[in-house]
Design a protein around this motif. Sequence first.
Motif, mmCIF file in Angstrom:
data_model
loop_
_atom_site.group_PDB
_atom_site.id
_atom_site.type_symbol
_atom_site.label_atom_id
_atom_site.label_comp_id
_atom_site.label_asym_id
_atom_site.label_seq_id
_atom_site.Cartn_x
_atom_site.Cartn_y
_atom_site.Cartn_z
ATOM 1 N N PRO A 170 42.254 29.360 42.697
ATOM 2 C CA PRO A 170 43.038 29.057 43.893
ATOM 3 C C PRO A 170 42.859 27.605 44.322
ATOM 4 O O PRO A 170 41.984 26.888 43.823
ATOM 5 N N LEU A 171 43.663 27.188 45.265
ATOM 6 C CA LEU A 171 43.641 25.803 45.722
ATOM 7 C C LEU A 171 42.310 25.444 46.382
ATOM 8 O O LEU A 171 41.822 24.319 46.241
ATOM 9 N N SER A 172 41.702 26.390 47.083
ATOM 10 C CA SER A 172 40.422 26.109 47.742
ATOM 11 C C SER A 172 39.335 25.780 46.725
ATOM 12 O O SER A 172 38.522 24.868 46.941
ATOM 13 N N PHE A 173 39.327 26.487 45.576
ATOM 14 C CA PHE A 173 38.327 26.187 44.545
ATOM 15 C C PHE A 173 38.592 24.832 43.909
ATOM 16 O O PHE A 173 37.646 24.073 43.632
ATOM 17 N N LEU A 174 39.845 24.506 43.642
ATOM 18 C CA LEU A 174 40.159 23.232 43.000
ATOM 19 C C LEU A 174 39.704 22.054 43.862
ATOM 20 O O LEU A 174 39.158 21.073 43.356
ATOM 21 N N LYS A 175 39.901 22.164 45.168
ATOM 22 C CA LYS A 175 39.462 21.093 46.058
ATOM 23 C C LYS A 175 37.939 21.039 46.154
ATOM 24 O O LYS A 175 37.350 19.954 46.200
ATOM 25 N N THR A 176 37.306 22.206 46.172
ATOM 26 C CA THR A 176 35.845 22.241 46.215
ATOM 27 C C THR A 176 35.253 21.635 44.949
ATOM 28 O O THR A 176 34.309 20.834 45.005
ATOM 29 N N ILE A 193 48.406 29.318 46.025
ATOM 30 C CA ILE A 193 47.472 30.382 46.406
ATOM 31 C C ILE A 193 46.194 29.742 46.913
ATOM 32 O O ILE A 193 45.572 28.934 46.221
ATOM 33 N N LEU A 194 45.821 30.076 48.123
ATOM 34 C CA LEU A 194 44.646 29.477 48.740
ATOM 35 C C LEU A 194 43.363 30.183 48.350
ATOM 36 O O LEU A 194 42.314 29.557 48.195
ATOM 37 N N GLY A 195 43.403 31.499 48.167
ATOM 38 C CA GLY A 195 42.210 32.275 47.824
ATOM 39 C C GLY A 195 42.595 33.694 47.511
ATOM 40 O O GLY A 195 43.718 33.974 47.078
ATOM 41 N N ALA A 196 41.642 34.622 47.738
ATOM 42 C CA ALA A 196 41.903 36.022 47.406
ATOM 43 C C ALA A 196 41.133 36.923 48.347
ATOM 44 O O ALA A 196 40.088 36.547 48.898
ATOM 45 N N ASN A 197 41.657 38.144 48.515
ATOM 46 C CA ASN A 197 41.019 39.191 49.299
ATOM 47 C C ASN A 197 40.578 40.315 48.380
ATOM 48 O O ASN A 197 41.247 40.617 47.381
ATOM 49 N N MET A 198 39.487 40.963 48.728
ATOM 50 C CA MET A 198 38.997 42.100 47.965
ATOM 51 C C MET A 198 39.707 43.367 48.413
ATOM 52 O O MET A 198 39.912 43.584 49.605
ATOM 53 N N SER A 199 40.049 44.213 47.439
ATOM 54 C CA SER A 199 40.656 45.492 47.776
ATOM 55 C C SER A 199 39.591 46.470 48.239
ATOM 56 O O SER A 199 38.388 46.232 48.101
ATOM 57 N N ALA A 200 40.021 47.598 48.777
ATOM 58 C CA ALA A 200 39.083 48.569 49.338
ATOM 59 C C ALA A 200 38.155 49.144 48.277
ATOM 60 O O ALA A 200 36.981 49.412 48.542
ATOM 61 N N LEU A 201 38.654 49.341 47.053
ATOM 62 C CA LEU A 201 37.841 49.924 45.994
ATOM 63 C C LEU A 201 37.055 48.884 45.215
ATOM 64 O O LEU A 201 36.253 49.236 44.357
ATOM 65 N N GLY A 202 37.275 47.611 45.485
ATOM 66 C CA GLY A 202 36.536 46.565 44.807
ATOM 67 C C GLY A 202 36.939 46.356 43.369
ATOM 68 O O GLY A 202 36.140 45.908 42.556
ATOM 69 N N LEU A 203 38.201 46.665 43.010
ATOM 70 C CA LEU A 203 38.652 46.513 41.634
ATOM 71 C C LEU A 203 39.643 45.363 41.482
ATOM 72 O O LEU A 203 39.582 44.604 40.536
#
Length: 705
Positions: A365-371, A393-403
């Motif tokens: 994601p864009l946040s990692f590239l800048k970091t 895409i700035l980042g990501a969210n985890m789903s409820a099941l963690g998959l």
Amino acid sequence: MISRMEFMFVSSSSDGVVNVWELILPSSSGGECQLTCVDSILVGKKPMVALSLAELPGSDRHLALAMGGLDNKIHIYSSERSVKFSPACELKGHTDWVRSLDFSLPVYTNGETSVFLVSSAQDKGIRIWKMALQASLADNRKEEISLASYIKGPIFSAGSSSYQISLESLLIGHEDWVYSVAWQPPKISTIAGDESHQPLSILSASMDKTMMVWQPEKTTGIWMNMVTVGELSHCALGFYGGQWCPTGRSILAHGYGGSFHLWKNVGIDFDDWKPQKVPSGHFSAVSDISWARQGNYILSVSHDQTSRVFSTWFDDSSGKEAWHEIARPQVHGHDINCVTLIRGKGNHRFVSGAEEKVSRVFEAPLSFLKTLNYATRSQNSSSADELPTTVQILGANMSALGLSQKPIYVQASGESKERSNNEGIDSLETIPEAVPVALTEPPIEEQLAWHTLWPESHKLYGHGNELFSICSDHDGKLVASSCKAQSANVAEIWLWQVGSWKAVGRLHSHTLTVTQLEFSHDNRFLLSVSRDRHFSVFAIKQTGMDEISHELVVKQEAHKRIIWACSWNPFSNEFATGSRDKTVKIWGLENGSSVKLFSTLPTFKSSVTALSWLGIERQRNHGLLAVGMESGLIELWSIVHSKNEDGLSVISSDLAVRLNPYLCHASAVGRLRWKTPEKSNDEEDSVQLASCGADHCVRIFQVRF
């Protein structure tokens, strides 16, 4: 600590025995320590899980031992140093298992000498017990003492002194089990350093993801919660223990998986506790590693169900670089077995395989590239120009099941922040929104566990069993994968086209699990090794935009046991194989249709589990072969081509370096990878070698030529 040369400690085990040990240090250098078990206490079927030993105040200097466990009680034993411990009394109050005990140093208040005992339990409560020194025992006061014991608390005798125990305070504040309590370390109160002062301050750590500092209020003396720190990450499962630093200015907690959480009091005239950077790493076997195409970071995956990015971080204040974990791209629900970073042009991508039948593709994601750009700004100033402008895409969210990990788009980031602020406190029913941002300093554990995820872009279906091995070619156009297999139909190798992520080939050769795959450096051949003791070489050719032709060139039984590792020579069509039979063999592909055994290295002392071939000088076809073993040791072998008297090409191999065992792994080496960036300097006289192993470690060695 009894004296500068004499120590006593206590141990407990699940067999219901508590042992008291005495350790005497040698009086001169080179002497031997004396360790003696001075007493064994049988506590019955319910073992003790919390112990604390202290010296009682008084002239005869007796010892007190507090034990707590599964019976919800605190058992007090007393003894002289050379005499067996005897039961003194029991303290009742906790309604669940006692988890932690800690004695304070003697405290002198209003002419009274006391020792405090703090206890915590799974009933979410903390109790402070006061053990006050009483006058000497007298026969005519036995009846009065017996009556007082029912009013204030039990009294027990130790030598000529007696001690009365009373409940000083009950601390309620945690919302889950309290696993740890500890008194603040004593402060030296004299110039000579022979006397210590006990601060009245207690640190508690709980499964509710918080640590609290408790102190008595100055005016009323009532114990209050003065400081609360904790992690808000949904991934954290709580704290299993907390500890003070010797000065009391920092507190450290450890959580599930051994993660550290550090806070420091940076205030001068007031308390101001701020989170600090701490070392991080995997807490289970590290199964695979992969360097980025520019060599500016390394990605590792583990059976702890996470993937982690490690990179050097330039510190402006010191002007030096240090390795840090800068992202945790994947937090999964299965053990991750293999990974490969795509080395082609475009955004950073990787494919991972876990204990499931699906390969997953992730994109930075864009946040990692800048970091990453900020962390490695001292290495190459041109890296800033290579930030993809199409990444939305700035980042990501985890789903409820963690998959699965769902993307957070740049346009929607503001809306997600507003929505997360209105949702209130995190709970098991609701998962909080991640807040990915470009970091300007190495992240702490809470940021790593939740805010540095990469979005999952594709799933690759096809294999019949759990993924075991994966690799990509050097142009970033193809990915090859294999799974666990016990038959020829399941042991097939799948080829995937990068970008479209279509299956473009299914290669059949082996009958059991393919343990490692690797493309030749010209991408013309794919080498595979298997548990069936064979290696196979496939010719790979792209015939159209979406068409790949493949042909099995050769299949040969190479070793007497399982083949665990393989590696190509970067300068020619030669490769090495390593096996459980403790041998490494070097093969050459002739005319693209047959193989020849060039050399067999001397038998190693342990099974060979990892190989990596580095090219040093192309004219002499000189290389360095790194060999990792099941014992954890790593050796570097120099491989040189030459001509014999008949003019035929021969290979000579010599041991170049045997790495110090203390620098190597404590268990089997899982993978070895040389750092070979796309833009490398031929004049460099050193290169980095990365290794991972079953000892939960990723190690990076600087090898100088």
